[in-house]
Design a protein around this motif. Structure first.
Motif, PDB file in Angstrom:
ATOM      1  N   ALA A 110       0.826  -1.207   0.000  1.00 36.50           N
ATOM      2  CA  ALA A 110       0.000   0.000   0.000  1.00 36.50           C
ATOM      3  C   ALA A 110       0.860   1.257   0.000  1.00 36.50           C
ATOM      4  CB  ALA A 110      -0.936  -0.010   1.203  1.00 36.50           C
ATOM      5  N   ALA A 111       1.926   1.246   0.795  1.00 34.62           N
ATOM      6  CA  ALA A 111       2.836   2.394   0.817  1.00 34.62           C
ATOM      7  C   ALA A 111       3.461   2.611  -0.559  1.00 34.62           C
ATOM      8  CB  ALA A 111       3.921   2.181   1.871  1.00 34.62           C
ATOM      9  N   LEU A 112       3.785   1.519  -1.213  1.00 36.55           N
ATOM     10  CA  LEU A 112       4.353   1.596  -2.556  1.00 36.55           C
ATOM     11  C   LEU A 112       3.369   2.202  -3.546  1.00 36.55           C
ATOM     12  CD1 LEU A 112       6.545   0.735  -4.631  1.00 36.55           C
ATOM     13  CD2 LEU A 112       5.487  -1.511  -4.655  1.00 36.55           C
ATOM     14  N   HIS A 140      -1.228  12.185  -9.130  1.00 32.69           N
ATOM     15  CA  HIS A 140      -2.662  12.005  -8.896  1.00 32.69           C
ATOM     16  C   HIS A 140      -3.086  12.713  -7.624  1.00 32.69           C
ATOM     17  CE1 HIS A 140      -6.265   9.901  -7.284  1.00 32.69           C
ATOM     18  NE2 HIS A 140      -6.677  10.159  -8.514  1.00 32.69           N
ATOM     19  N   ARG A 141      -4.142  13.520  -7.705  1.00 32.96           N
ATOM     20  CA  ARG A 141      -4.679  14.203  -6.531  1.00 32.96           C
ATOM     21  C   ARG A 141      -5.662  13.276  -5.828  1.00 32.96           C
ATOM     22  NH1 ARG A 141      -6.218  19.493  -9.263  1.00 32.96           N
ATOM     23  NH2 ARG A 141      -8.310  18.837  -8.624  1.00 32.96           N
ATOM     24  N   PRO A 142      -5.524  13.087  -4.512  1.00 31.91           N
ATOM     25  CA  PRO A 142      -6.396  12.160  -3.786  1.00 31.91           C
ATOM     26  C   PRO A 142      -7.873  12.495  -3.881  1.00 31.91           C
ATOM     27  CG  PRO A 142      -4.464  12.681  -2.471  1.00 31.91           C
ATOM     28  CD  PRO A 142      -4.429  13.608  -3.659  1.00 31.91           C
ATOM     29  N   ALA A 165      -4.255  -6.853  -1.790  1.00 27.62           N
ATOM     30  CA  ALA A 165      -4.748  -6.441  -0.477  1.00 27.62           C
ATOM     31  C   ALA A 165      -4.639  -4.937  -0.269  1.00 27.62           C
ATOM     32  CB  ALA A 165      -3.973  -7.179   0.617  1.00 27.62           C
ATOM     33  N   ALA A 166      -3.785  -4.282  -1.058  1.00 27.10           N
ATOM     34  CA  ALA A 166      -3.573  -2.839  -0.904  1.00 27.10           C
ATOM     35  C   ALA A 166      -4.573  -2.007  -1.689  1.00 27.10           C
ATOM     36  CB  ALA A 166      -2.156  -2.481  -1.350  1.00 27.10           C
ATOM     37  N   LEU A 167      -5.452  -2.653  -2.426  1.00 32.55           N
ATOM     38  CA  LEU A 167      -6.342  -1.920  -3.330  1.00 32.55           C
ATOM     39  C   LEU A 167      -7.671  -1.572  -2.669  1.00 32.55           C
ATOM     40  CD1 LEU A 167      -5.702  -3.911  -6.624  1.00 32.55           C
ATOM     41  CD2 LEU A 167      -4.719  -1.723  -5.943  1.00 32.55           C
ATOM     42  N   ASP A 168      -7.645  -0.750  -1.656  1.00 25.71           N
ATOM     43  CA  ASP A 168      -8.886  -0.201  -1.099  1.00 25.71           C
ATOM     44  C   ASP A 168      -8.632   1.235  -0.684  1.00 25.71           C
ATOM     45  OD1 ASP A 168      -8.055  -0.009   1.751  1.00 25.71           O
ATOM     46  OD2 ASP A 168      -8.120  -2.197   1.699  1.00 25.71           O
ATOM     47  N   GLU A 169      -9.705   1.981  -0.461  1.00 23.95           N
ATOM     48  CA  GLU A 169      -9.575   3.426  -0.216  1.00 23.95           C
ATOM     49  C   GLU A 169      -8.729   3.729   1.009  1.00 23.95           C
ATOM     50  OE1 GLU A 169     -13.327   5.366  -0.196  1.00 23.95           O
ATOM     51  OE2 GLU A 169     -13.856   4.776  -2.237  1.00 23.95           O
ATOM     52  N   LYS A 170      -8.880   2.935   2.080  1.00 28.54           N
ATOM     53  CA  LYS A 170      -8.114   3.193   3.285  1.00 28.54           C
ATOM     54  C   LYS A 170      -6.632   2.972   3.039  1.00 28.54           C
ATOM     55  CE  LYS A 170      -7.676   1.824   8.135  1.00 28.54           C
ATOM     56  NZ  LYS A 170      -8.187   0.920   9.209  1.00 28.54           N
ATOM     57  N   ALA A 171      -6.294   1.849   2.403  1.00 27.49           N
ATOM     58  CA  ALA A 171      -4.891   1.553   2.147  1.00 27.49           C
ATOM     59  C   ALA A 171      -4.261   2.561   1.199  1.00 27.49           C
ATOM     60  CB  ALA A 171      -4.752   0.143   1.575  1.00 27.49           C
ATOM     61  N   LEU A 172      -5.062   3.109   0.295  1.00 21.53           N
ATOM     62  CA  LEU A 172      -4.552   4.066  -0.677  1.00 21.53           C
ATOM     63  C   LEU A 172      -4.583   5.502  -0.168  1.00 21.53           C
ATOM     64  CD1 LEU A 172      -6.055   2.620  -3.979  1.00 21.53           C
ATOM     65  CD2 LEU A 172      -3.695   2.504  -3.184  1.00 21.53           C
ATOM     66  N   GLY A 173      -4.668   5.661   1.128  1.00 20.55           N
ATOM     67  CA  GLY A 173      -4.583   6.999   1.710  1.00 20.55           C
ATOM     68  C   GLY A 173      -5.856   7.801   1.590  1.00 20.55           C
TER      69      GLY A 173
END
Length: 375
Positions: free
Chosen positions: A219-221, A231-233, A254-262
């Motif tokens: 997710a950090a990556l 990309h603007r959040p 597992a990193a592909l959700d809104e929380k993990a993506l900041g």
């Protein structure tokens, strides 16, 4: 060299070719192509279609030294190597065909493209597992940003794997080609900009991906890559992930959700696409995203079991006017020296392979086996 700045690169041509039903005589011409490897035929045909969409001045407006090409592949030469091995072991190297023997080198699969279109700026081949096509776009764009050329043909091509090869059941065959040029040049020719693409590639060690912290590191990556690409959040983001079932693929999924993506707002659920045995599908998904009618910025994410990871941010043409001055094009066209600080700030657990810097028609994705009659 032209005084035209190689900034604000846009895609002006897209060409896709599938193996099913492909006939080089129809796609390229009846003479001069029969003995080319299938992967070379596919990419030549895809490039022809992309250039037809971009217009005749796409290359003609600049000299041969200002034209470059970059192609990614994982399996273009595998079938040919099998044939050559059988010949050598059965009757000896003297029976190798002088027409096809030079293609034992993967670097020659793009040579005919360079000859036909007089591409003298550079001609690069990439073979990193699954990310090779996106790396071709990334490195080709960086070459333009540093003045190596003014026009770019980039994409991926694959030939079906022999049945005895691992991954043959998910084999890919076909090609995708993109034409990229500075936006002022496209505007001056009256050609529509189909969109922008920017790529970041990294390395996530499989042992890290398989650890308890794997999803967090992934997710950090992803967050870092999207930030680096501009990309603007607050801008809704569509996501397509081309992943396998390896620990690296699972961590990225597992990193592909809104929380993990900041907290990024996602435009619907991320689309999961089973990865094939090659580098074609991610580039095909980029081509499809460029023509998406909804026009959302679109992230195409892919990863290989070996740890190679790439993220492509697609800004469709309908969105270009809404992008600010600090958008992805400014990021991906930054001078080479600007990449050093970005790499230094990369998230822990993310490694950048040597040589992979941190820069940079709407047909549906395709995969499948090539028929025997396609030769």
């Amino acid at each position: 060299m032209s005084d035209e700045p190689a900034t604000g690169l846009v895609v002006t041509g897209i060409g896709t070719v599938g193996a099913d039903g492909f006939d080089f005589r129809t796609a390229l011409g009846r003479h001069g192509y029969k003995y080319l490897p299938a992967a070379s035929q596919y990419f030549l045909a895809a490039a022809k279609r992309a250039l037809a969409q971009a217009g005749p001045e796409a290359l003609a407006a600049v000299g041969p030294e200002e034209r470059g090409a970059a192609v990614g592949t994982n399996s273009a030469a595998v079938a040919l190597h099998h044939t050559m091995d059988r010949t050598v072991t059965a009757t000896g190297a003297g029976d190798l065909s002088p027409v096809t023997a030079p293609y034992f080198s993967i670097n020659l699969f793009g040579s005919r493209l360079a000859t036909e279109h007089d591409l003298k700026g550079f001609n690069l081949t990439f073979t990193s597992p699954r990310v090779a096509g996106l790396e071709a776009i990334q490195t080709g764009q960086r070459a333009l940003a540093t003045g190596r050329a003014r026009r770019l043909l980039a994409g991926a091509t694959e030939e079906a794997l022999p049945e005895v090869e691992p991954g043959a059941d998910t084999s890919e065959a076909g090609a995708v080609a993109l034409v990229l040029e500075p936006e002022p040049a496209a505007r001056g020719r009256g050609v529509a900009a189909l969109g922008r693409v920017g790529v970041r590639s990294f390395f996530l060690p499989p042992r890290v991906a398989a650890s308890a912290e794997g999803a967090e590191r992934a997710a950090a990556l992803l967050r870092y890559a999207l930030d680096a690409l501009g990309h603007r959040p607050d801008r809704p983001l569509a996501v397509t992930a081309v992943l396998d079932g390896s620990p690296v693929g699972a961590a990225m999924a597992a990193a592909l959700d809104e929380k993990a993506l900041g907290g990024r707002a996602l435009a619907g659920r991320p689309e999961r696409v089973p990865a094939g045995a090659g580098a074609l599908e991610p580039v095909a998904r980029v081509a499809a995203a460029l023509g998406a009618p909804e026009g959302h910025p679109h992230a195409v994410v892919t990863a290989a079991a070996e740890g190679n990871v790439a993220v492509c941010l697609v800004t469709p043409g309908a969105q270009l006017e809404a992008v600010s001055g600090t958008d992805a094009s400014a990021q991906l066209n930054a001078p080479a020296g600007a990449d050093a600080s970005a790499i230094a700030d990369a998230p822990a657990g993310a490694e950048t392979p040597a040589g992979a810097d941190a820069s940079a028609g709407s047909e549906q994705p395709m995969s499948g086996r090539r028929r025997a009659s396609d030769r």
